[in-house]
Design a protein around this motif. Sequence first.
Motif, PDB file in Angstrom:
ATOM      1  N   GLU A 208       0.713  -1.328  -0.199  1.00  0.00           N
ATOM      2  CA  GLU A 208      -0.025   0.100   0.170  1.00  0.00           C
ATOM      3  C   GLU A 208       0.832   1.358   0.021  1.00  0.00           C
ATOM      4  OE1 GLU A 208      -0.025  -2.267   2.703  1.00  0.00           O
ATOM      5  OE2 GLU A 208       0.280  -1.061   4.437  1.00  0.00           O
ATOM      6  N   HIS A 209       2.096   1.164  -0.155  1.00  0.00           N
ATOM      7  CA  HIS A 209       2.959   2.213  -0.306  1.00  0.00           C
ATOM      8  C   HIS A 209       2.639   3.195  -1.134  1.00  0.00           C
ATOM      9  CE1 HIS A 209       7.024   3.981   0.498  1.00  0.00           C
ATOM     10  NE2 HIS A 209       7.316   4.257  -1.030  1.00  0.00           N
ATOM     11  N   ALA A 210       2.651   4.492  -0.707  1.00  0.00           N
ATOM     12  CA  ALA A 210       2.612   5.876  -1.608  1.00  0.00           C
ATOM     13  C   ALA A 210       4.037   6.311  -1.581  1.00  0.00           C
ATOM     14  CB  ALA A 210       1.760   6.864  -0.609  1.00  0.00           C
ATOM     15  N   PHE A 211       4.261   6.653  -3.245  1.00  0.00           N
ATOM     16  CA  PHE A 211       5.722   7.172  -3.270  1.00  0.00           C
ATOM     17  C   PHE A 211       5.762   8.708  -3.179  1.00  0.00           C
ATOM     18  CE2 PHE A 211       5.599   2.963  -5.021  1.00  0.00           C
ATOM     19  CZ  PHE A 211       6.897   2.497  -4.929  1.00  0.00           C
ATOM     20  N   ASN A 212       4.586   9.270  -3.850  1.00  0.00           N
ATOM     21  CA  ASN A 212       4.314  10.776  -3.847  1.00  0.00           C
ATOM     22  C   ASN A 212       2.821  10.952  -3.931  1.00  0.00           C
ATOM     23  OD1 ASN A 212       4.102  10.795  -6.708  1.00  0.00           O
ATOM     24  ND2 ASN A 212       6.240  10.636  -6.707  1.00  0.00           N
ATOM     25  N   ASP A 213       2.471  12.190  -4.170  1.00  0.00           N
ATOM     26  CA  ASP A 213       1.024  12.679  -4.265  1.00  0.00           C
ATOM     27  C   ASP A 213       0.572  12.219  -5.902  1.00  0.00           C
ATOM     28  OD1 ASP A 213       2.596  14.532  -5.825  1.00  0.00           O
ATOM     29  OD2 ASP A 213       1.311  16.073  -5.339  1.00  0.00           O
ATOM     30  N   LEU A 214       1.349  11.658  -6.489  1.00  0.00           N
ATOM     31  CA  LEU A 214       0.885  11.157  -7.864  1.00  0.00           C
ATOM     32  C   LEU A 214       1.045   9.722  -7.995  1.00  0.00           C
ATOM     33  CD1 LEU A 214       2.261  13.855 -10.337  1.00  0.00           C
ATOM     34  CD2 LEU A 214       0.118  13.432  -9.865  1.00  0.00           C
ATOM     35  N   VAL A 215       1.695   8.908  -7.295  1.00  0.00           N
ATOM     36  CA  VAL A 215       1.822   7.473  -7.537  1.00  0.00           C
ATOM     37  C   VAL A 215       1.847   6.759  -5.922  1.00  0.00           C
ATOM     38  CG1 VAL A 215       3.332   5.769  -8.470  1.00  0.00           C
ATOM     39  CG2 VAL A 215       3.427   7.887  -9.298  1.00  0.00           C
ATOM     40  N   SER A 216       0.766   5.963  -6.312  1.00  0.00           N
ATOM     41  CA  SER A 216       0.859   5.248  -5.020  1.00  0.00           C
ATOM     42  C   SER A 216       0.220   3.621  -5.218  1.00  0.00           C
ATOM     43  CB  SER A 216      -0.280   5.615  -3.980  1.00  0.00           C
ATOM     44  OG  SER A 216      -1.448   6.002  -4.415  1.00  0.00           O
ATOM     45  N   LEU A 217       0.679   2.793  -4.339  1.00  0.00           N
ATOM     46  CA  LEU A 217       0.147   1.177  -4.652  1.00  0.00           C
ATOM     47  C   LEU A 217      -0.921   1.189  -3.880  1.00  0.00           C
ATOM     48  CD1 LEU A 217       3.483  -0.419  -3.990  1.00  0.00           C
ATOM     49  CD2 LEU A 217       2.651   0.467  -5.956  1.00  0.00           C
TER      50      LEU A 217
ATOM     51  N   HIS B  84      -1.836   3.073  -8.609  1.00  0.00           N
ATOM     52  CA  HIS B  84      -2.514   4.437  -8.892  1.00  0.00           C
ATOM     53  C   HIS B  84      -1.730   5.566  -9.097  1.00  0.00           C
ATOM     54  CE1 HIS B  84      -5.264   7.931  -7.432  1.00  0.00           C
ATOM     55  NE2 HIS B  84      -6.171   6.946  -8.383  1.00  0.00           N
ATOM     56  N   VAL B  85      -2.215   6.158 -10.371  1.00  0.00           N
ATOM     57  CA  VAL B  85      -1.406   7.401 -10.568  1.00  0.00           C
ATOM     58  C   VAL B  85      -2.344   8.473 -11.004  1.00  0.00           C
ATOM     59  CG1 VAL B  85       0.518   5.978 -11.756  1.00  0.00           C
ATOM     60  CG2 VAL B  85      -1.376   6.509 -13.202  1.00  0.00           C
ATOM     61  N   GLY B  86      -1.719   9.692 -10.753  1.00  0.00           N
ATOM     62  CA  GLY B  86      -2.752  10.880 -11.022  1.00  0.00           C
ATOM     63  C   GLY B  86      -3.429  11.623  -9.769  1.00  0.00           C
ATOM     64  N   ARG B  87      -4.215  12.406 -10.049  1.00  0.00           N
ATOM     65  CA  ARG B  87      -5.016  12.831  -8.926  1.00  0.00           C
ATOM     66  C   ARG B  87      -6.717  12.700  -9.173  1.00  0.00           C
ATOM     67  NH1 ARG B  87      -1.019  17.061  -9.564  1.00  0.00           N
ATOM     68  NH2 ARG B  87       0.310  17.092  -7.793  1.00  0.00           N
ATOM     69  N   PRO B  88      -7.474  12.730  -8.129  1.00  0.00           N
ATOM     70  CA  PRO B  88      -8.730  12.633  -8.562  1.00  0.00           C
ATOM     71  C   PRO B  88      -9.339  13.309  -9.795  1.00  0.00           C
ATOM     72  CG  PRO B  88      -8.393  12.780  -6.016  1.00  0.00           C
ATOM     73  CD  PRO B  88      -7.197  13.079  -6.842  1.00  0.00           C
ATOM     74  N   GLY B  89     -10.107  12.751 -10.462  1.00  0.00           N
ATOM     75  CA  GLY B  89     -10.584  13.386 -11.628  1.00  0.00           C
ATOM     76  C   GLY B  89      -9.726  13.158 -12.618  1.00  0.00           C
ATOM     77  N   ALA B  90      -8.350  12.986 -12.684  1.00  0.00           N
ATOM     78  CA  ALA B  90      -7.587  12.562 -13.764  1.00  0.00           C
ATOM     79  C   ALA B  90      -6.586  11.637 -13.243  1.00  0.00           C
ATOM     80  CB  ALA B  90      -6.707  13.959 -13.886  1.00  0.00           C
ATOM     81  N   ASP B  91      -7.229  10.248 -13.203  1.00  0.00           N
ATOM     82  CA  ASP B  91      -6.275   9.405 -12.666  1.00  0.00           C
ATOM     83  C   ASP B  91      -6.416   7.967 -13.429  1.00  0.00           C
ATOM     84  OD1 ASP B  91      -8.845   8.870 -11.802  1.00  0.00           O
ATOM     85  OD2 ASP B  91      -8.331   8.243  -9.916  1.00  0.00           O
ATOM     86  N   ALA B  92      -5.617   7.091 -13.175  1.00  0.00           N
ATOM     87  CA  ALA B  92      -5.555   5.738 -13.898  1.00  0.00           C
ATOM     88  C   ALA B  92      -5.146   4.612 -12.800  1.00  0.00           C
ATOM     89  CB  ALA B  92      -4.621   5.849 -15.058  1.00  0.00           C
TER      90      ALA B  92
END
Length: 290
Positions: free
Chosen positions: A187-196, A210-218
């Motif tokens: 569940e590691h978060a690398f930064n505000d754009l990339v987390s597991l 998970h990459v991106g921010r709410p509304g613009a993510d994948a």
Amino acid sequence: MSAQIEIGNITIHRIVEQEAAFFPALTFFPTLTRELLDEHRGWLHPRFLSAEDKLNMCVQSYLVQTPHHNILIDTCVGNDKPRPARPFWHMMKAKRWEQNLAATGLGVDDIDFVMCTHLHVDHVGWNTRLEKGRWVPTFPKARYVFAERELAFWTQRQQNEPAACPWIEDSVLPIMALNRADIVKSEHAFNDLVSLIPTPGHTIDHFSVHVGRPGADAVVTGDMIHSPLQARHPELGMMSDFDSKMAGESRRQLFGRFCDTSTVMCTAHLPQPSTARVVRWRDAFDLVDL
Ligand SMILES: [Zn+2]
């Protein structure tokens, strides 16, 4: 058909290694009945299911370019690797994956992180390449990200039964020996754009990214799904699952979280374009094109 997706300030490239009808659906999904397959054949065929009832699948990596990093997620099968149990992956000499990487405009020197969603044979192969008889990291500057319990499981398996998982010896252990791995919680978060996001079940400590921010993510899903049939029937397990019940719970949880949002699912194995959004279907989900 573009192999490139723009989401906010992130670019995602698909790097395809293979596309083929590899496995019969009824073998691949051990609990799939002929009746259920018949019920769904109408929409599965011909895009997701061949005339012989084999699953049309891709083997591919995702290259995520954020403003800060180039992240390669999953590394396919790779070349020159002995895979006696899988003739279509044995001692490959293919150029397609390297050509598709070059087509992104980035090369092996540009990769900052390699993330393996799990340590199956078709997700670790290009971690290493053969050079003068030795397996060396394909990406000279990259840190390789493995989930802690996943790595522990497979290194133990390799010790107990080396012939059952030759890919650990040639594609994972050389990375460990050279201290190139970052071992993290799933569940590691690398930064505000990339987390597991932990999505266990297919393997013991499988993660999605998970990459991106709410509304613009994948979400780069890895192997938490292999066919859109598993969106409609999340409890349908596949033959290599560590724990199919747990995998079904992971599908319900992840798809429930992103259902009816704009979040792009980047699947490892769905045939091209391999990407989709999640919508509600009866008491489960469906995948729709972007
Ligand atoms: Zn897998």
